[in-house]
Motif scaffolding. Structure first.
Motif, PDB file in Angstrom:
ATOM      1  N   ARG A 135       0.797  -1.211   0.000  1.00  0.00           N
ATOM      2  CA  ARG A 135       0.000   0.000   0.000  1.00  0.00           C
ATOM      3  C   ARG A 135       0.841   1.277   0.000  1.00  0.00           C
ATOM      4  N   ASP A 136       2.148   1.171   0.337  1.00  0.00           N
ATOM      5  CA  ASP A 136       2.975   2.366   0.269  1.00  0.00           C
ATOM      6  C   ASP A 136       3.816   2.402  -0.994  1.00  0.00           C
ATOM      7  N   PRO A 196     -14.762 -10.205   1.329  1.00  0.00           N
ATOM      8  CA  PRO A 196     -13.967  -9.141   1.951  1.00  0.00           C
ATOM      9  C   PRO A 196     -14.718  -8.416   3.058  1.00  0.00           C
ATOM     10  N   THR A 197     -14.005  -8.010   4.080  1.00  0.00           N
ATOM     11  CA  THR A 197     -14.559  -7.154   5.123  1.00  0.00           C
ATOM     12  C   THR A 197     -14.257  -5.702   4.763  1.00  0.00           C
ATOM     13  N   LEU A 207     -10.632  -1.364   2.731  1.00  0.00           N
ATOM     14  CA  LEU A 207     -10.196   0.002   3.022  1.00  0.00           C
ATOM     15  C   LEU A 207      -8.817   0.076   3.672  1.00  0.00           C
ATOM     16  N   ALA A 208      -8.089  -1.022   3.670  1.00  0.00           N
ATOM     17  CA  ALA A 208      -6.785  -1.037   4.338  1.00  0.00           C
ATOM     18  C   ALA A 208      -5.839   0.020   3.794  1.00  0.00           C
ATOM     19  N   ALA A 209      -5.941   0.342   2.535  1.00  0.00           N
ATOM     20  CA  ALA A 209      -5.031   1.314   1.921  1.00  0.00           C
ATOM     21  C   ALA A 209      -5.687   2.661   1.676  1.00  0.00           C
ATOM     22  N   THR A 222     -19.867   1.924   6.157  1.00  0.00           N
ATOM     23  CA  THR A 222     -19.777   1.782   7.612  1.00  0.00           C
ATOM     24  C   THR A 222     -18.330   1.750   8.086  1.00  0.00           C
ATOM     25  N   GLY A 223     -17.424   1.274   7.240  1.00  0.00           N
ATOM     26  CA  GLY A 223     -16.026   1.198   7.644  1.00  0.00           C
ATOM     27  C   GLY A 223     -15.232   2.447   7.373  1.00  0.00           C
TER      28      GLY A 223
END
Length: 360
Positions: A8-9, A223-224, A229-231, A252-253
């Motif tokens: 993600r970076d 997927p959760t 939204l991790a990235a 919601t996340g």
């Protein structure tokens, strides 16, 4: 393939690096404009404007773009090859089919190709028939088109995370192209049932490499919100398009991320909020139909009148507008003017207190 968290970076400054961003001013304007931080499709006043002129376009090319053959890409052009009205990533067109059905499809081509519109359509055998009719088109066939219109605008400024589910990849394709050309920091998370059901997978991987994370459910599980939204970029934007459960998960996340803006386009009817039971009466037959708190008038009417016209099911296209003969409607759309609301409703979203008698 590396996991999303591991990469993600990769695009510089996407996560964890604080820096001034000239795009945040633009994004703040969007945040202020679209109900908090959320931008659903068709919630502006642009839909009240006069209709776009109708264009008669020819199918110039048809391609299968998913391994399971359920998705076709159609290229539409003017018979004389003239330039078509310009568009920006996130835009869609209204296609008027020979059956009388009207459907909206996101433009997934390149805005620089000024003489063509490109759409991709998934076959839905048990849907309303529009996708089957689109799949039956062949090169040389013609369709009527209106638009383009844009209720899901992309600003190629500042870091962005794109989240797409299934055929929701279509508007995102044009956005990733624009983000790449602008030098924007971005990543894409693309989900679906399986690789074979996900259109454009090979094209995306070949073109963008590590910027794209293909996440089929049969390989990774459902997927959760955290997975999707991790990235999410610090101070940036999230653009999301796909089925309703995925959109609700992202909505919601989103508050648990450091991103500042969420924009989304919904494929299908939104969940009903604060619904109460009411009744609709069909004037042509006198039938009185009960509409429960968790369903729309359109859903109920379709069970008795399968031929009733509809398209977006979200209250913006106007296909299902119906004259009200008596009753007090609860209008839940931004499409109709005040004068029109005195006589009509959109049965896909509007409700009532008591009974509505409809000119059906």
């Amino acid at each position: 393939m590396m996991s999303l968290l591991d990469r993600r970076d990769r695009p510089r400054d996407l996560r964890g690096r604080s820096r001034p961003d000239r795009g945040m001013g633009v994004l703040k304007v969007l945040v202020d404009r679209y109900v908090g931080v959320v931008t659903p499709l068709g919630t502006g006043t642009e839909n009240v404007a006069r209709p776009d002129p109708e264009m008669r376009l020819t199918v110039s090319r048809k391609e299968v773009v998913a391994a399971d053959d359920d998705v076709v890409r159609l290229t539409l052009q003017a018979p004389d090859g003239t330039v078509l009205p310009s568009w920006h990533p996130g835009a869609h067109i209204d296609v008027h089919l020979e059956s009388g059905r009207r459907r909206q499809y996101s433009l997934c081509g390149d805005p620089a190709d000024a003489d063509r519109y490109v759409v991709a359509v998934r076959r839905v055998p048990d849907g309303g028939g529009g996708s089957l009719e689109m799949h039956a088109l062949e090169p040389g066939d013609t369709v009527s088109v209106r638009g383009p219109r844009n209720g899901f605008p992309f600003v190629a400024d500042g870091p962005a995370l794109f989240v797409a589910g299934g055929i929701g990849i279509t508007p995102i394709l044009a956005m990733t192209r624009a983000a790449e050309l602008a030098g924007t920091d971005w990543l894409l998370v693309y989900t679906g049932r399986s690789r074979s059901a996900m259109p454009f997978v090979r094209e995306l991987e070949q073109r963008y490499g590590a910027r794209v994370f293909i996440r089929p459910d049969d390989e990774y599980g459902l997927p959760t919100a955290a997975d999707l939204l991790a990235a999410a970029p610090i101070g940036g934007a999230v653009y999301c398009c796909g089925p309703t459960p995925m959109l609700e998960s992202v909505r919601t996340g989103f508050d648990h991320t450091d991103a500042h803006a969420l924009h989304f386009e919904r494929f299908g009817a939104p969940p009903i909020v604060d619904g109460r039971p009411f009744e609709v009466q069909l004037a042509s037959t006198g039938e009185v139909l009960a509409v429960s708190a968790d369903e729309s008038a359109l859903d109920v009417i379709r069970r008795h009148r399968p031929d009733v016209a509809y398209s977006c099911r979200q209250g913006f296209c106007g296909t299902c507008r119906t004259r009200v003969l008596s009753g007090n409607p609860d209008h839940r759309e931004n499409r109709l003017t005040d004068d029109e609301r005195s006589e009509e409703i959109l049965v896909c979203v509007s409700r009532a207190d008591g009974r509505l008698v409809l000119d059906l």
